[in-house]
Design an enzyme around this catalytic site. Structure first.
Site, PDB file in Angstrom:
ATOM      1  N   CYS A  93     -24.023   7.976  -1.284  1.00 22.57           N
ATOM      2  CA  CYS A  93     -23.510   7.348  -0.068  1.00 22.57           C
ATOM      3  C   CYS A  93     -22.916   8.458   0.804  1.00 22.57           C
ATOM      4  O   CYS A  93     -23.084   9.641   0.504  1.00 22.57           O
ATOM      5  CB  CYS A  93     -22.465   6.299  -0.462  1.00 22.57           C
ATOM      6  SG  CYS A  93     -21.888   5.273   0.917  1.00 22.57           S
ATOM      7  N   ASP A 153     -14.742   3.729  11.533  1.00 21.41           N
ATOM      8  CA  ASP A 153     -15.270   2.868  10.492  1.00 21.41           C
ATOM      9  C   ASP A 153     -16.682   2.494  10.923  1.00 21.41           C
ATOM     10  O   ASP A 153     -16.959   2.387  12.117  1.00 21.41           O
ATOM     11  CB  ASP A 153     -14.400   1.604  10.401  1.00 21.41           C
ATOM     12  CG  ASP A 153     -15.017   0.541   9.519  1.00 21.41           C
ATOM     13  OD1 ASP A 153     -14.739   0.569   8.320  1.00 21.41           O
ATOM     14  OD2 ASP A 153     -15.790  -0.308  10.020  1.00 21.41           O
ATOM     15  N   HIS A 207     -17.686   8.819  -4.879  1.00 25.70           N
ATOM     16  CA  HIS A 207     -16.304   8.338  -5.003  1.00 25.70           C
ATOM     17  C   HIS A 207     -15.453   9.283  -5.822  1.00 25.70           C
ATOM     18  O   HIS A 207     -14.252   9.107  -5.945  1.00 25.70           O
ATOM     19  CB  HIS A 207     -16.283   6.952  -5.663  1.00 25.70           C
ATOM     20  CG  HIS A 207     -16.930   5.911  -4.808  1.00 25.70           C
ATOM     21  ND1 HIS A 207     -18.139   5.338  -5.128  1.00 25.70           N
ATOM     22  CD2 HIS A 207     -16.562   5.372  -3.636  1.00 25.70           C
ATOM     23  CE1 HIS A 207     -18.472   4.476  -4.181  1.00 25.70           C
ATOM     24  NE2 HIS A 207     -17.539   4.485  -3.264  1.00 25.70           N
ATOM     25  N   TYR A 255      -9.777  -3.663  -2.146  1.00 23.47           N
ATOM     26  CA  TYR A 255      -9.516  -3.456  -3.574  1.00 23.47           C
ATOM     27  C   TYR A 255      -8.301  -2.559  -3.699  1.00 23.47           C
ATOM     28  O   TYR A 255      -8.082  -1.682  -2.850  1.00 23.47           O
ATOM     29  CB  TYR A 255     -10.705  -2.862  -4.319  1.00 23.47           C
ATOM     30  CG  TYR A 255     -11.128  -1.485  -3.852  1.00 23.47           C
ATOM     31  CD1 TYR A 255     -10.560  -0.326  -4.388  1.00 23.47           C
ATOM     32  CD2 TYR A 255     -12.110  -1.332  -2.885  1.00 23.47           C
ATOM     33  CE1 TYR A 255     -10.957   0.928  -3.965  1.00 23.47           C
ATOM     34  CE2 TYR A 255     -12.511  -0.080  -2.449  1.00 23.47           C
ATOM     35  CZ  TYR A 255     -11.936   1.042  -2.996  1.00 23.47           C
ATOM     36  OH  TYR A 255     -12.330   2.272  -2.562  1.00 23.47           O
ATOM     37  N   ARG A 260      -6.689  -0.312  -1.128  1.00 20.14           N
ATOM     38  CA  ARG A 260      -7.582  -0.137   0.011  1.00 20.14           C
ATOM     39  C   ARG A 260      -7.716  -1.446   0.789  1.00 20.14           C
ATOM     40  O   ARG A 260      -8.165  -2.460   0.254  1.00 20.14           O
ATOM     41  CB  ARG A 260      -8.955   0.323  -0.463  1.00 20.14           C
ATOM     42  CG  ARG A 260      -9.664   0.998   0.642  1.00 20.14           C
ATOM     43  CD  ARG A 260     -10.913   1.708   0.248  1.00 20.14           C
ATOM     44  NE  ARG A 260     -11.802   1.631   1.395  1.00 20.14           N
ATOM     45  CZ  ARG A 260     -11.718   2.426   2.449  1.00 20.14           C
ATOM     46  NH1 ARG A 260     -10.821   3.375   2.490  1.00 20.14           N
ATOM     47  NH2 ARG A 260     -12.519   2.267   3.464  1.00 20.14           N
ATOM     48  N   TYR A 261      -7.283  -1.429   2.026  1.00 17.46           N
ATOM     49  CA  TYR A 261      -7.351  -2.608   2.870  1.00 17.46           C
ATOM     50  C   TYR A 261      -8.292  -2.330   4.035  1.00 17.46           C
ATOM     51  O   TYR A 261      -8.439  -1.193   4.457  1.00 17.46           O
ATOM     52  CB  TYR A 261      -5.963  -2.964   3.447  1.00 17.46           C
ATOM     53  CG  TYR A 261      -4.826  -3.002   2.459  1.00 17.46           C
ATOM     54  CD1 TYR A 261      -5.051  -3.165   1.082  1.00 17.46           C
ATOM     55  CD2 TYR A 261      -3.502  -2.887   2.889  1.00 17.46           C
ATOM     56  CE1 TYR A 261      -3.992  -3.208   0.185  1.00 17.46           C
ATOM     57  CE2 TYR A 261      -2.435  -2.923   1.999  1.00 17.46           C
ATOM     58  CZ  TYR A 261      -2.691  -3.081   0.644  1.00 17.46           C
ATOM     59  OH  TYR A 261      -1.649  -3.115  -0.233  1.00 17.46           O
ATOM     60  N   LYS A 318       0.840  -1.203   0.000  1.00 19.14           N
ATOM     61  CA  LYS A 318       0.000   0.000   0.000  1.00 19.14           C
ATOM     62  C   LYS A 318       0.876   1.256   0.000  1.00 19.14           C
ATOM     63  O   LYS A 318       0.704   2.152  -0.820  1.00 19.14           O
ATOM     64  CB  LYS A 318      -0.906  -0.009   1.229  1.00 19.14           C
ATOM     65  CG  LYS A 318      -1.802   1.219   1.340  1.00 19.14           C
ATOM     66  CD  LYS A 318      -2.545   1.212   2.680  1.00 19.14           C
ATOM     67  CE  LYS A 318      -3.436   2.414   2.836  1.00 19.14           C
ATOM     68  NZ  LYS A 318      -4.630   2.355   1.971  1.00 19.14           N
ATOM     69  N   ILE A 340     -26.332  10.929   3.484  1.00 19.41           N
ATOM     70  CA  ILE A 340     -26.346   9.538   3.945  1.00 19.41           C
ATOM     71  C   ILE A 340     -25.722   9.391   5.329  1.00 19.41           C
ATOM     72  O   ILE A 340     -25.880   8.373   5.991  1.00 19.41           O
ATOM     73  CB  ILE A 340     -25.652   8.628   2.894  1.00 19.41           C
ATOM     74  CG1 ILE A 340     -26.261   8.853   1.511  1.00 19.41           C
ATOM     75  CG2 ILE A 340     -25.746   7.166   3.266  1.00 19.41           C
ATOM     76  CD1 ILE A 340     -27.761   8.668   1.438  1.00 19.41           C
ATOM     77  N   GLY A 341     -24.997  10.374   5.788  1.00 20.66           N
ATOM     78  CA  GLY A 341     -24.514  10.287   7.170  1.00 20.66           C
ATOM     79  C   GLY A 341     -23.171  10.935   7.416  1.00 20.66           C
ATOM     80  O   GLY A 341     -23.046  11.838   8.223  1.00 20.66           O
TER      81      GLY A 341
HETATM   82  N1  GLN Z   1     -23.746   6.238   7.109  1.00 18.47           N
HETATM   83  C1  GLN Z   1     -22.571   5.772   6.436  1.00 18.47           C
HETATM   84  C2  GLN Z   1     -21.828   6.972   5.863  1.00 18.47           C
HETATM   85  O1  GLN Z   1     -22.463   7.913   5.501  1.00 18.47           O
HETATM   86  C3  GLN Z   1     -22.921   4.820   5.314  1.00 18.47           C
HETATM   87  C4  GLN Z   1     -21.701   4.265   4.634  1.00 18.47           C
HETATM   88  C5  GLN Z   1     -21.974   3.175   3.613  1.00 18.47           C
HETATM   89  O2  GLN Z   1     -23.070   2.935   3.222  1.00 18.47           O
HETATM   90  N2  GLN Z   1     -20.948   2.528   3.134  1.00 18.47           N
HETATM   91  O3  GLN Z   1     -20.629   6.937   5.721  1.00 18.47           O
HETATM   92 ZN    ZN Z   2     -23.369   3.632   1.153  1.00 19.25          ZN
END
Ligand code: GLN
Ligand code: ZN
Length: 765
Positions: free
Chosen positions: A737, A502, A705, A525, A528-529, A19, A444-445
């Site tokens: 996400c 995490d 991403h 991948y 990324r570990y 890495k 998403i958070g």
């Molecule tokens: N709530 C998480 C975030 O927003 C969801 C992550 C995920 O779905 N991989 O990071």
């Molecule tokens: Zn997600």
């Protein structure tokens, strides 16, 4: 003497050397030579380690700078034109295919801007491979001879290896047609590919390889008849070629029995099958193999970290010996050890009792060797005794058994896994509470996990920051995220998850029954570990895990803040599970712990709670049938156990990403609102599948991403397309996400545009 074999060893290095070297190269800090040198050192170290452990059959070509499937695409020149037009060196082409490449023009070199190929989960593991993508201008040829080079490298060290390659049928079947070539069925390329395999296999034989391992893990899937026929054709073809090494055809992660007809009578020297995952295939496969073929018995688990049970495994192998004779049986790892951490000896903080129950890749080498010796009648009594003692200690351990948890799991009933009222009634009760506009906006958070956050977390972990100081810091981060969301006028807010390292580990660390490694990295991948936590015993929640942060966030704003949890299936799938009880029971234990958390959040005044289940799809058993249908039922039930303890007025959200979802599967969770990854799937058929989804849904509108910022117009166009099939009153507006890997600048811009687009549509409707 029965031989021992290892199908592949982790290539990341004992201290993530690969890495560090790869990322330094990507960042322009080191040269290609430096990177190649690190690769060579890791290979040498791995081979020597296996040799010294006494392993008879050691793999080569199991090393890769990114992914072994991608290596084959480069080897066979399956490189879409968009990657070749820049005349990059081969190593850079490989990385561009794996992760995309964006580079500004310099004096002599033109700008480069190319996206990555699709990345897909490797069967039901958390490893991702780069999908072979067959474009129109395909011209198969050999690019170099990586397998031969690495074989010779080992040979020069005095180590004879068995090169491993993904076999032709799996390589094609795991691939897809490129956008410009959609009518192509990749399997139809077999005739063109076989001569190339032959060429590389002949080169290996000429270099001194007596045997190769061709991996055909697709044999554990439900294969269409043309793919079954392709297996027969490919290996029959190899049987007709001169000067090839002996071939061991290897499959793993399940049973091959439904595809057994296509394996019968193939001219290969032997087979490898996975008897950890599918011991029940034993009689069928033994009676199917030919009189001179060998059977490699995969009995040391390549996917988990538990110490092997030598007595049981030896008895299993003995059965094979009784049927086939010792010279036709090999003791092997069930799959490559790629999916396990490198070395348990790197764990200095692990409890000594627990350590005695685990076995990582390095320890597994000793396991295959010991079992092979044992079934050959050599004296390994000391090892056997120590092993039996560890196995016995584990089953009696106080870490493992918690009667209260077991009792609670058996008390789960339909009542606990059903909301008090069906969705339409819940919605009617929720609407006056939330008074949300049409096209409600949310995220998403997570918000950007900045360097500052990581530094402070590290300081706190090292004791350089007191609990109060750290809490103050986290609260200031939460406040920043809340103010930002208010400023850009999002409707439903989040606290931003700054306290989480995490999404699984954070909860695992607070649950009883989990253990953690400090160095147990496994490749997910590319560079990324992940460091999967280990479920060691019955799981329970000693105290609230997320209430403090959510309550703080809610206390500083008038808008609604979502509580944020990771669901039972995702906690299970992204951990090393127990192998002494079934996964369903572990999911229910997690569900009960999360149920308490959901109820505590509600009691503390949090009115919207999101329980993420991004891994629910990867847990789906690989084959259709009873196991798969049972999973769909219990996975959904576990989610509902976690989320059904709340009143009708509390709104439950869930989130899914990483895979194609089946709306029916999601329906069974009965969440009030779900958000799904969608931005790269903007195809009308996929939208249509969700048309009849009964509850509310947010289709992810931008790719998190990528640092790319979509314009407001782009959002509008996207939403317009979705609205052609999808009803406005069910429509939430959100990204794909969480935003934790993004920077603040692009986050601000993208979300601002997203909110503007939602407001535009509110005026239209
Ligand atoms: N709530 C998480 C975030 O927003 C969801 C992550 C995920 O779905 N991989 O990071
Ligand atoms: Zn997600």
């Amino acid at each position: 003497m029965v031989q021992s074999a290892v199908l592949g060893f982790p290539r990341i290095g004992p201290n993530r050397e690969l890495k560090k070297a790869t990322e330094a190269y990507w960042n322009g800090k080191t040269s290609a030579e430096d990177l190649l040198k690190v690769g060579k050192e890791i290979r040498e170290q791995n081979w020597k380690l296996q040799k010294e452990a006494g392993v008879d059959i050691i793999a080569s070509n199991d090393f890769s700078f990114y992914d072994q499937v991608l290596d084959l695409s480069v080897l066979f020149n399956v490189i879409p034109d968009r990657y070749t037009k820049y005349q990059l060196p081969q190593l850079d082409v490989l990385f561009a295919m794996g992760r995309g490449l964006q580079r500004k023009a310099t004096g002599s070199e033109p700008a480069v801007d190319v996206t990555a190929l699709e990345m897909v989960k490797w069967f039901d593991s958390n490893y991702h491979y780069v999908r072979p993508t067959f474009g129109k201008n395909l011209s198969f040829k050999l690019n170099g001879q990586k397998p031969v080079d690495e074989f010779l490298e080992a040979k020069a060290l005095g180590i004879q290896t068995r090169p491993v390659l993904v076999g032709p049928v799996s390589y094609l079947y795991l691939g897809k047609a490129d956008k410009d070539n959609l009518e192509l069925d990749p399997i139809s390329l077999l005739d063109q590919l076989l001569p190339l395999y032959t060429d590389i296999l002949q080169k290996l034989a000429a270099a001194g390889a007596t045997e190769v391992q061709l991996d055909e893990p697709t044999l554990v899937l439900d294969l269409p008849t043309n793919v079954q026929a392709a297996v027969k054709k490919a290996y029959t073809y190899f049987g007709q070629q001169a000067n090839l090494p002996k071939i061991t055809l290897a499959s793993y992660f399940g049973t091959v029995v439904p595809n057994l007809e296509s394996l019968k009578g193939l001219p290969v020297s032997g087979f490898h099958f996975d008897f950890v995952r599918a011991p029940e295939q034993f009689n069928d496969v033994v009676s199917a193999i030919g009189p001179n073929q060998t059977l490699s018995v995969g009995i040391v688990d390549g996917r988990n970290i538990w110490k092997n049970n030598f007595t049981k495994s030896s008895a299993f192998v003995q059965q094979a010996i009784a049927k086939l004779g010792a010279d036709r049986v090999i003791v092997a790892t069930s799959s490559s050890l790629l999916h396990t951490p490198v070395d348990l000896e790197n764990e200095s903080k692990l409890d000594a009792e627990l350590k005695n129950y685990f076995s990582f890749a390095t320890q597994k080498l000793g396991e295959v060797v010991t079992i092979a010796k044992n079934v050959s009648g050599q004296d390994v009594s000391a090892a056997l005794q120590a092993n039996s003692a560890a196995i016995a200690a584990r089953s009696a351990s106080s870490f493992i058994n918690d009667q209260a948890v077991k009792d609670r799991v058996s008390s789960i009933d339909a009542n606990m896994s059903t909301r008090a009222a069906p969705f339409p009634q819940r919605l009617a009760e929720q609407q006056p509470v939330f008074k949300l506009p049409l096209f409600p906006t949310t995220t998403i958070g997570s918000f950007p996990q900045t360097k500052d956050i990581r530094i402070n977390r590290n300081k706190f972990n090292k004791g350089q920051l007191s609990a109060e100081e750290y809490e103050k810091f986290i609260n200031s981060e939460i406040e920043r995220v809340i103010r930002f969301q208010e400023e850009i006028d999002l409707d439903v807010l989040v606290h931003g998850e700054p306290e989480r390292n995490d999404m699984v580990q954070y909860f695992g660390e607070q649950l009883k029954g989990y253990a953690f490694t400090t160095n147990g990295w496994v490749q997910s991948y590319g560079s990324r570990y992940v460091r999967p936590p280990i479920i060691v015993g019955d799981l329970s929640r000693p105290k609230a895990m997320s209430v403090k942060e959510s309550v703080y966030a809610q206390s500083i704003t008038k808008k609604h803040v979502k509580g944020m949890l990771t669901g039972p299936i995702t906690c299970l799938r992204w951990s090393f599970p127990r192998d002494d009880i079934d996964q369903q029971t572990q999911a229910y234990q997690l569900a009960l712990a999360l149920r308490d958390e959901v109820n505590d959040l509600e009691a503390a005044g949090i009115k919207i709670i999101q329980v993420d289940e991004p891994a629910i799809r990867e847990g789906l058993p690989l084959r259709a049938g009873t196991e798969r249908s049972a999973y769909q039922v219990w996975a959904a039930e576990a989610f509902r156990v976690a989320t059904s303890g709340v009143s009708n007025k509390t709104q439950i959200h869930s989130h899914f990403c990483y895979s194609d979802l089946d709306p029916n599967h999601i329906k069974a969770l009965d969440a009030d609102v779900v958000s799904i990854e969608f931005s790269k799937k903007d195809d009308a058929n996929y939208i249509a599948e969700f048309k009849d989804y009964p509850n509310h849904i947010g289709l992810g509108l931008f790719d998190i991403h990528s640092p790319r910022v979509p314009s407001t117009e782009e959002f509008i166009t996207k939403i317009e397309a979705i609205l052609k099939t999808y009803p406005a009153e069910k429509f939430w507006v959100n990204p794909d996400c969480g935003l934790k890997t993004r920077g603040w600048d692009e986050t601000r811009e993208s979300l601002t545009h997203m909110v503007e687009a939602a407001k535009y549509f509110r005026k239209q409707y």
